[in-house]
Design a protein around this motif. Structure first.
Motif, PDB file in Angstrom:
ATOM      1  N   VAL A   1       0.388   5.730 -10.395  1.00  0.00           N
ATOM      2  CA  VAL A   1       0.984   6.968  -9.882  1.00  0.00           C
ATOM      3  C   VAL A   1       1.712   7.650 -11.036  1.00  0.00           C
ATOM      4  CG1 VAL A   1       1.228   6.060  -7.546  1.00  0.00           C
ATOM      5  CG2 VAL A   1       3.112   5.799  -9.162  1.00  0.00           C
TER       6      VAL A   1
ATOM      7  N   ARG B   1       0.811  -1.210   0.000  1.00  0.00           N
ATOM      8  CA  ARG B   1       0.000   0.000   0.000  1.00  0.00           C
ATOM      9  C   ARG B   1       0.847   1.264   0.000  1.00  0.00           C
ATOM     10  NH1 ARG B   1      -4.943  -1.673   4.208  1.00  0.00           N
ATOM     11  NH2 ARG B   1      -5.586  -3.563   3.062  1.00  0.00           N
TER      12      ARG B   1
ATOM     13  N   THR C   1       2.266   4.394  -2.225  1.00  0.00           N
ATOM     14  CA  THR C   1       1.935   5.184  -3.413  1.00  0.00           C
ATOM     15  C   THR C   1       2.941   6.322  -3.552  1.00  0.00           C
ATOM     16  OG1 THR C   1       0.372   6.474  -2.092  1.00  0.00           O
ATOM     17  CG2 THR C   1      -0.524   4.630  -3.365  1.00  0.00           C
TER      18      THR C   1
END
Length: 283
Positions: free
Chosen positions: A151, A100, A102
């Protein structure tokens, strides 16, 4: 303000040069490679094999601000390129998702092999991309994988890296190798320190909040014909003999522009092959 954290996947020669620059700016730097004992002092080691799909035990658990994917294929065939650039990047993206994380941006180190131009044309980031060989095709596939990540991503296409440990052309010249002047075979070069400097500059620019393009070419100021470079090296090294049986043969011929990178504010320390090779050979 908290210093940024970056993971350099494939922290070899160029990645280590980037790491040293960022450490000097108080960045927190993770370096991913098989033998972490070879990492520069201060880099946090992540022992991993990018060919394996399982997330490594040493994967950082803290948030990562940046991912620099800076891998060099160890096997220079189609399978090796697929494993290093496409599969390896896919694995790293999966590990980010699994944890998780980013990052603010991914910077993917690519190559000018994605360009198919071969008649001495000038090439920039807006030029058509149509690679003819497997290396360019797979590099382009990896670029698209990075650019389609969830991203933001920037691709940096490096060209003709030379420097300590990358002195093959100088060695060929010492052996008396020759190269034809007609038709001129234009090549593109960047000193290893400038390659690392550009990558670090792009990361710093993003950290400052500057707007980045999705692609930059990393090259010095003066693409040059190969015979010109060879003649200069012959004179610099004092080589007078010429081999009667061996010559340097290269395919492709194009001239890459660094205008976009310079517009961002980056300047090469070695603007042409003359300054770069002089510094290298004086060592």
């Amino acid at each position: 303000m908290t210093s940024p954290t970056v993971l350099i996947a494939g922290c070899g020669d160029i990645g280590s040069r980037v790491a040293r620059r960022l450490l000097a700016l108080d960045w927190r730097v993770y370096g991913l490679r098989r033998q972490v004992e070879q990492l520069p002092t201060g880099v946090l080691g992540v022992a991993a094999d990018l060919h394996q799909a399982q997330c490594p035990d040493a994967w950082p658990r803290e948030p990562l601000d940046y991912l620099l994917y800076c891998v060099a294929a160890t096997q220079h065939d189609e399978a090796g390129y697929q494993a290093a650039y496409v599969d390896g990047l896919r694995h790293v993206l999966a590990w980010l998702a699994e944890n998780r994380q980013t990052p603010s941006r991914i910077v993917f180190v690519s190559s000018s092999s994605v360009y198919g131009q071969s008649e001495g044309e000038w090439v920039d980031e807006t030029s058509p991309v149509a690679p003819g060989g497997f290396s360019g095709q797979l590099m382009r596939k990896a670029e698209q994988l990075a650019l389609n990540a969830p991203v933001p991503a920037t691709v940096v296409r490096l060209t003709g890296i030379y420097g300590p440990g990358r002195e093959r052309l100088a060695a060929q010249v010492r052996e008396g190798y020759q190269v034809a002047s007609q038709p001129p075979l234009y090549g593109n070069r960047i000193h290893a320190d400038d390659a690392a400097g550009l990558l670090a500059f792009v990361l710093q620019a993003d950290a400052r909040g500057e707007v980045l393009d999705d692609c930059y070419i990393g090259v010095d100021d003066a693409p040059a014909a190969l015979h010109e470079v060879v003649d200069w090296l012959r004179a610099y090294l004092g080589v007078t003999h010429r081999s009667q049986t061996q010559s340097i043969r290269r395919t492709g011929s194009k001239r890459c522009s660094n205008a976009r990178a310079k517009a961002l504010g980056w300047l090469p320390q070695y603007p042409t092959y003359r300054e770069g090779y002089a510094a290298l050979l004086e060592r």
